[in-house]
Design an enzyme around this catalytic site. Structure first.
Site, PDB file in Angstrom:
ATOM      1  N   TYR A  61      46.509  26.115  34.020  1.00 37.84           N
ATOM      2  CA  TYR A  61      45.960  27.422  33.656  1.00 37.84           C
ATOM      3  C   TYR A  61      45.260  27.334  32.306  1.00 37.84           C
ATOM      4  O   TYR A  61      44.105  27.757  32.155  1.00 37.84           O
ATOM      5  CB  TYR A  61      47.089  28.452  33.611  1.00 37.84           C
ATOM      6  CG  TYR A  61      46.632  29.881  33.424  1.00 37.84           C
ATOM      7  CD1 TYR A  61      46.140  30.610  34.503  1.00 37.84           C
ATOM      8  CD2 TYR A  61      46.705  30.507  32.185  1.00 37.84           C
ATOM      9  CE1 TYR A  61      45.729  31.930  34.346  1.00 37.84           C
ATOM     10  CE2 TYR A  61      46.297  31.818  32.020  1.00 37.84           C
ATOM     11  CZ  TYR A  61      45.808  32.525  33.108  1.00 37.84           C
ATOM     12  OH  TYR A  61      45.399  33.823  32.943  1.00 37.84           O
TER      13      TYR A  61
ATOM     14  N   SER B 295      41.379  34.042  29.252  1.00 38.36           N
ATOM     15  CA  SER B 295      42.756  34.361  28.839  1.00 38.36           C
ATOM     16  C   SER B 295      42.925  33.934  27.394  1.00 38.36           C
ATOM     17  O   SER B 295      42.220  33.043  26.920  1.00 38.36           O
ATOM     18  CB  SER B 295      43.741  33.574  29.708  1.00 38.36           C
ATOM     19  OG  SER B 295      45.041  33.580  29.134  1.00 38.36           O
TER      20      SER B 295
HETATM   21  N1  LIG Z   1      47.724  39.759  33.795  1.00 35.64           N
HETATM   22  C1  LIG Z   1      47.579  39.103  32.647  1.00 35.64           C
HETATM   23  O1  LIG Z   1      48.438  39.185  31.752  1.00 35.64           O
HETATM   24  C2  LIG Z   1      46.366  38.250  32.427  1.00 35.64           C
HETATM   25  C3  LIG Z   1      46.142  37.768  31.133  1.00 35.64           C
HETATM   26  C4  LIG Z   1      45.018  36.990  30.900  1.00 35.64           C
HETATM   27  C5  LIG Z   1      44.133  36.725  31.924  1.00 35.64           C
HETATM   28  N2  LIG Z   1      44.375  37.185  33.165  1.00 35.64           N
HETATM   29  C6  LIG Z   1      43.400  36.858  34.206  1.00 35.64           C
HETATM   30  O2  LIG Z   1      43.004  38.036  34.845  1.00 35.64           O
HETATM   31  C7  LIG Z   1      42.519  37.740  36.141  1.00 35.64           C
HETATM   32  C8  LIG Z   1      43.136  38.721  37.143  1.00 35.64           C
HETATM   33  O3  LIG Z   1      44.530  38.484  37.206  1.00 35.64           O
HETATM   34  P1  LIG Z   1      45.605  39.645  37.356  1.00 35.64           P
HETATM   35  O4  LIG Z   1      46.502  39.574  36.186  1.00 35.64           O
HETATM   36  O5  LIG Z   1      44.952  40.913  37.714  1.00 35.64           O
HETATM   37  O6  LIG Z   1      46.474  39.076  38.568  1.00 35.64           O
HETATM   38  P2  LIG Z   1      46.549  39.478  40.119  1.00 35.64           P
HETATM   39  O7  LIG Z   1      46.916  40.901  40.254  1.00 35.64           O
HETATM   40  O8  LIG Z   1      47.441  38.448  40.715  1.00 35.64           O
HETATM   41  O9  LIG Z   1      45.066  39.293  40.616  1.00 35.64           O
HETATM   42  C9  LIG Z   1      44.488  38.074  40.943  1.00 35.64           C
HETATM   43  C10 LIG Z   1      43.308  38.377  41.819  1.00 35.64           C
HETATM   44  O10 LIG Z   1      42.594  37.160  42.093  1.00 35.64           O
HETATM   45  C11 LIG Z   1      42.307  37.129  43.480  1.00 35.64           C
HETATM   46  N3  LIG Z   1      42.177  35.746  43.926  1.00 35.64           N
HETATM   47  C12 LIG Z   1      43.022  34.713  43.712  1.00 35.64           C
HETATM   48  N4  LIG Z   1      42.571  33.616  44.331  1.00 35.64           N
HETATM   49  C13 LIG Z   1      41.404  33.962  44.942  1.00 35.64           C
HETATM   50  C14 LIG Z   1      40.469  33.271  45.747  1.00 35.64           C
HETATM   51  N5  LIG Z   1      40.621  31.983  46.068  1.00 35.64           N
HETATM   52  N6  LIG Z   1      39.387  33.951  46.207  1.00 35.64           N
HETATM   53  C15 LIG Z   1      39.209  35.253  45.900  1.00 35.64           C
HETATM   54  N7  LIG Z   1      40.060  35.962  45.145  1.00 35.64           N
HETATM   55  C16 LIG Z   1      41.145  35.322  44.679  1.00 35.64           C
HETATM   56  C17 LIG Z   1      43.460  37.848  44.144  1.00 35.64           C
HETATM   57  O11 LIG Z   1      43.039  38.417  45.378  1.00 35.64           O
HETATM   58  P3  LIG Z   1      43.424  37.884  46.846  1.00 35.64           P
HETATM   59  O12 LIG Z   1      44.819  37.312  46.773  1.00 35.64           O
HETATM   60  O13 LIG Z   1      43.318  39.100  47.685  1.00 35.64           O
HETATM   61  O14 LIG Z   1      42.377  36.858  47.165  1.00 35.64           O
HETATM   62  C18 LIG Z   1      43.726  38.974  43.151  1.00 35.64           C
HETATM   63  O15 LIG Z   1      42.898  40.087  43.412  1.00 35.64           O
HETATM   64  C19 LIG Z   1      42.880  36.275  36.399  1.00 35.64           C
HETATM   65  O16 LIG Z   1      41.740  35.469  36.190  1.00 35.64           O
HETATM   66  C20 LIG Z   1      43.930  35.999  35.335  1.00 35.64           C
HETATM   67  O17 LIG Z   1      43.986  34.627  34.986  1.00 35.64           O
HETATM   68  C21 LIG Z   1      45.473  37.945  33.437  1.00 35.64           C
END
Ligand SMILES: NC(=O)c1ccc[n+]([C@@H]2O[C@H](COP(=O)([O-])OP(=O)(O)OC[C@H]3O[C@@H](n4cnc5c(N)ncnc54)[C@H](OP(=O)(O)O)[C@@H]3O)[C@@H](O)[C@H]2O)c1
Length: 253
Positions: free
Chosen positions: A158, A143
């Protein structure tokens, strides 16, 4: 037309965690469209099954990445099905928003467990067959808050966990550099997903985000595809240990 060999991902075996929503599901579609054989991992099985039905040849594997045995099982099931792992995308992640002085140590540990410890456990398990094969690419979704602090959106655990995976990327990239396994990360700014619903549904917060971003807007999920394809493909064959910002300029100022 055959794909440019630099960016060709035909038949590459790509394991993606957090594939049940947001960036992970978008990444899975992107790789599958380019002919990769995608392995979809997350806890919500029904979501994985739905996506797998959409992506022929994909393999859904329910997995809690917080459990090192489940990480090993994910690797074993991928090897049993495909015989190798070409690319691992460590995308699963969680967060907690709130002032540090109110964040419990248990909450802090829980976030670090998924965003850092699980990344190490799964990367270690997947790297062994990659090192044996002498090739592989690991991509961790860090991130921009792994590169700079946030403050306005307080999230100590985070920021700490994302900063740690950025340096873990450097260390693993260096350790495996002579053995054919590349380790890189991407550092996105704000993208609309389940994780950022609070931000995008709050007019003031969204305005703040746009004001802070040099490009003046959030990213579209497809705008992560270039970095995800590049780091997975041979185009990045001399790139390791690095973190590529995809942030509309957030960390440039
Ligand atoms: N969206 C943004 O603005 C942003 C910016 C920078 C970085 N990121 C990073 O991008 C990545 C994806 O996030 P997102 O934004 O797409 O959010 P999201 O839609 O909430 O996705 C998070 C994913 O992580 C999975 N997850 C969480 N805990 C888990 C566990 N213990 N075991 C297996 N899977 C797990 C969830 O699946 P289940 O609940 O089905 O397990 C879900 O598929 C994250 O690492 C986040 O920090 C996001």
């Amino acid at each position: 037309m055959s794909p440019d060999p630099l960016f060709d991902l035909t038949d590459r075996v790509v394991v993606i965690t957090g594939a049940s929503s947001g960036i992970g599901a978008s990444a899975a579609r992107c790789y599958a469209e380019r002919g990769a054989r995608v392995v979809l991992a997350a806890r919500r099985k029904e979501r994985l099954d739905e996506l797998a039905a959409e992506l022929p040849g994909s393999l859904p594997v329910p997995c809690d990445v917080g459990d090192p045995a489940a990480c090993q099982d994910l690797v074993d099931r991928t090897l049993a099905e495909h015989g190798r792992i070409d690319v691992l995308v460590n995308n699963a992640g969680t967060h907690h928003i709130g002032p540090a002085e109110d964040e419990s140590v248990e909450t802090f540990r829980g976030v670090v467990d998924v965003n850092l410890n699980a990344v190490f456990a799964l990367t270690r398990a997947a790297a062994r067959p990659m090192l044996d094969a002498g090739r592989g690419s690991v991509i961790t979704v860090a991130s921009m808050f792994g590169l700079v602090g946030s403050g306005q959106v307080p999230q100590a655990s985070y920021a700490a966990s994302k900063g740690a995976v950025v340096n873990l990327t450097r260390e693993l990239g260096a350790q495996w550099a002579r053995r054919g396994v590349r380790v890189n990360a991407i550092a996105p700014a704000f993208f609309s997903t389940e994780m950022t619903t609070g931000m995008f549904s709050d007019e003031g917060a969204e305005r703040w985000m746009r004001r802070q971003t040099p490009m003046g807007r959030a990213g579209e999920l497809a705008e992560l595809h270039g970095a995800l394809v590049y780091l997975a493909a041979d185009a990045s064959s001399y790139v390791t240990g690095t973190t590529l910002s995809v942030d509309g300029g957030w960390t440039a100022v």
